[in-house]
Design a protein around this motif. Structure first.
Motif, short mmCIF file in Angstrom:
data_model
loop_
_atom_site.label_atom_id
_atom_site.label_comp_id
_atom_site.label_asym_id
_atom_site.label_seq_id
_atom_site.Cartn_x
_atom_site.Cartn_y
_atom_site.Cartn_z
N VAL A 2 0.99 -1.16 0.00
CA VAL A 2 -0.03 0.03 0.02
C VAL A 2 0.92 1.21 0.00
O VAL A 2 1.95 1.12 0.59
CB VAL A 2 -1.12 0.03 1.35
CG1 VAL A 2 -0.06 0.35 2.52
CG2 VAL A 2 -2.12 0.99 1.28
N VAL A 4 1.63 4.77 1.42
CA VAL A 4 1.34 5.50 2.52
C VAL A 4 1.55 6.95 2.35
O VAL A 4 3.03 7.29 2.18
CB VAL A 4 1.64 5.07 3.79
CG1 VAL A 4 1.04 5.80 4.92
CG2 VAL A 4 1.09 3.82 3.98
N THR A 23 2.23 -4.62 4.42
CA THR A 23 1.53 -4.84 5.53
C THR A 23 0.50 -5.96 5.28
O THR A 23 0.30 -6.56 4.31
CB THR A 23 0.92 -3.50 5.72
OG1 THR A 23 0.22 -3.66 6.94
CG2 THR A 23 -0.26 -3.17 4.69
N THR A 27 -7.03 -3.41 9.16
CA THR A 27 -7.68 -1.96 9.43
C THR A 27 -6.67 -1.06 9.27
O THR A 27 -5.36 -1.35 9.37
CB THR A 27 -8.63 -1.94 10.41
OG1 THR A 27 -7.59 -1.96 11.54
CG2 THR A 27 -9.50 -3.15 10.60
N VAL A 28 -7.32 0.31 9.08
CA VAL A 28 -6.24 1.10 9.41
C VAL A 28 -5.65 1.27 10.65
O VAL A 28 -4.47 1.51 10.79
CB VAL A 28 -6.93 2.66 9.08
CG1 VAL A 28 -6.28 4.01 9.20
CG2 VAL A 28 -7.59 2.89 7.68
N LEU A 31 -2.69 -0.89 10.51
CA LEU A 31 -1.57 -0.17 10.06
C LEU A 31 -0.84 0.70 10.79
O LEU A 31 0.40 0.80 10.86
CB LEU A 31 -2.15 0.38 8.61
CG LEU A 31 -1.17 1.23 8.05
CD1 LEU A 31 0.14 0.20 7.36
CD2 LEU A 31 -1.72 1.91 6.60
N LEU A 56 -8.76 6.91 2.44
CA LEU A 56 -8.46 5.59 1.65
C LEU A 56 -8.56 5.87 0.24
O LEU A 56 -9.95 6.01 -0.09
CB LEU A 56 -9.10 4.17 2.33
CG LEU A 56 -8.97 4.16 3.75
CD1 LEU A 56 -9.67 3.07 4.02
CD2 LEU A 56 -7.24 4.07 4.04
N LEU A 67 -8.75 -2.45 5.08
CA LEU A 67 -7.72 -2.03 4.12
C LEU A 67 -7.64 -3.05 3.04
O LEU A 67 -6.91 -2.75 2.10
CB LEU A 67 -6.29 -2.04 4.68
CG LEU A 67 -5.76 -0.99 5.47
CD1 LEU A 67 -4.51 -1.21 6.04
CD2 LEU A 67 -6.07 0.34 5.19
N VAL A 70 -7.45 -1.74 -0.76
CA VAL A 70 -7.03 -0.16 -0.78
C VAL A 70 -5.49 -0.27 -1.43
O VAL A 70 -4.56 -1.02 -1.05
CB VAL A 70 -7.00 0.13 0.77
CG1 VAL A 70 -6.38 1.64 0.79
CG2 VAL A 70 -8.38 0.37 1.18
N VAL A 73 -3.15 4.94 1.46
CA VAL A 73 -3.71 5.59 2.61
C VAL A 73 -3.09 6.93 2.86
O VAL A 73 -1.79 6.92 2.69
CB VAL A 73 -3.36 4.64 3.78
CG1 VAL A 73 -3.81 5.06 4.85
CG2 VAL A 73 -3.76 3.17 3.34
#
Length: 82
Positions: A2, A4, A23, A27-28, A31, A56, A67, A70, A73
């Motif tokens: 992901v 970020v 990761t 969930t956020v 993370l 997201l 996530l 996704v 983020v």
């Protein structure tokens, strides 16, 4: 994987504007826990998630959001208007 993104004082505390993160977070919030564990810069940046907002794939979301699927983020402080 992901992407970020960090904005405003988060970028300054962490020392980078973006990074690709491998990761297993569901969930956020998961993370954020992984990021906090990296080192003191991340721990300081994510110390108080109540003072942060998250998007997201460019849609505002919550820290309990999943996530799955996704690609991006973004973390940033609350926006003020005027």
């Amino acid at each position: 994987m992901v992407e970020v993104l960090y904005f405003a004082w988060l970028r300054e505390r962490i020392g980078k504007a973006r990074e690709s993160v491998e990761t297993s977070a569901a969930t956020v919030a998961d993370l954020v826990a992984e990021l906090r564990a990296r080192d003191d810069r991340y721990a300081a940046a994510f110390q108080d998630t109540a003072s942060l907002r998250v998007a997201l794939d460019q849609d505002l979301s919550d820290f309990d959001a999943p996530l799955a699927g996704v690609r991006e983020v973004a973390f940033f402080p609350p926006m003020t208007g005027g």
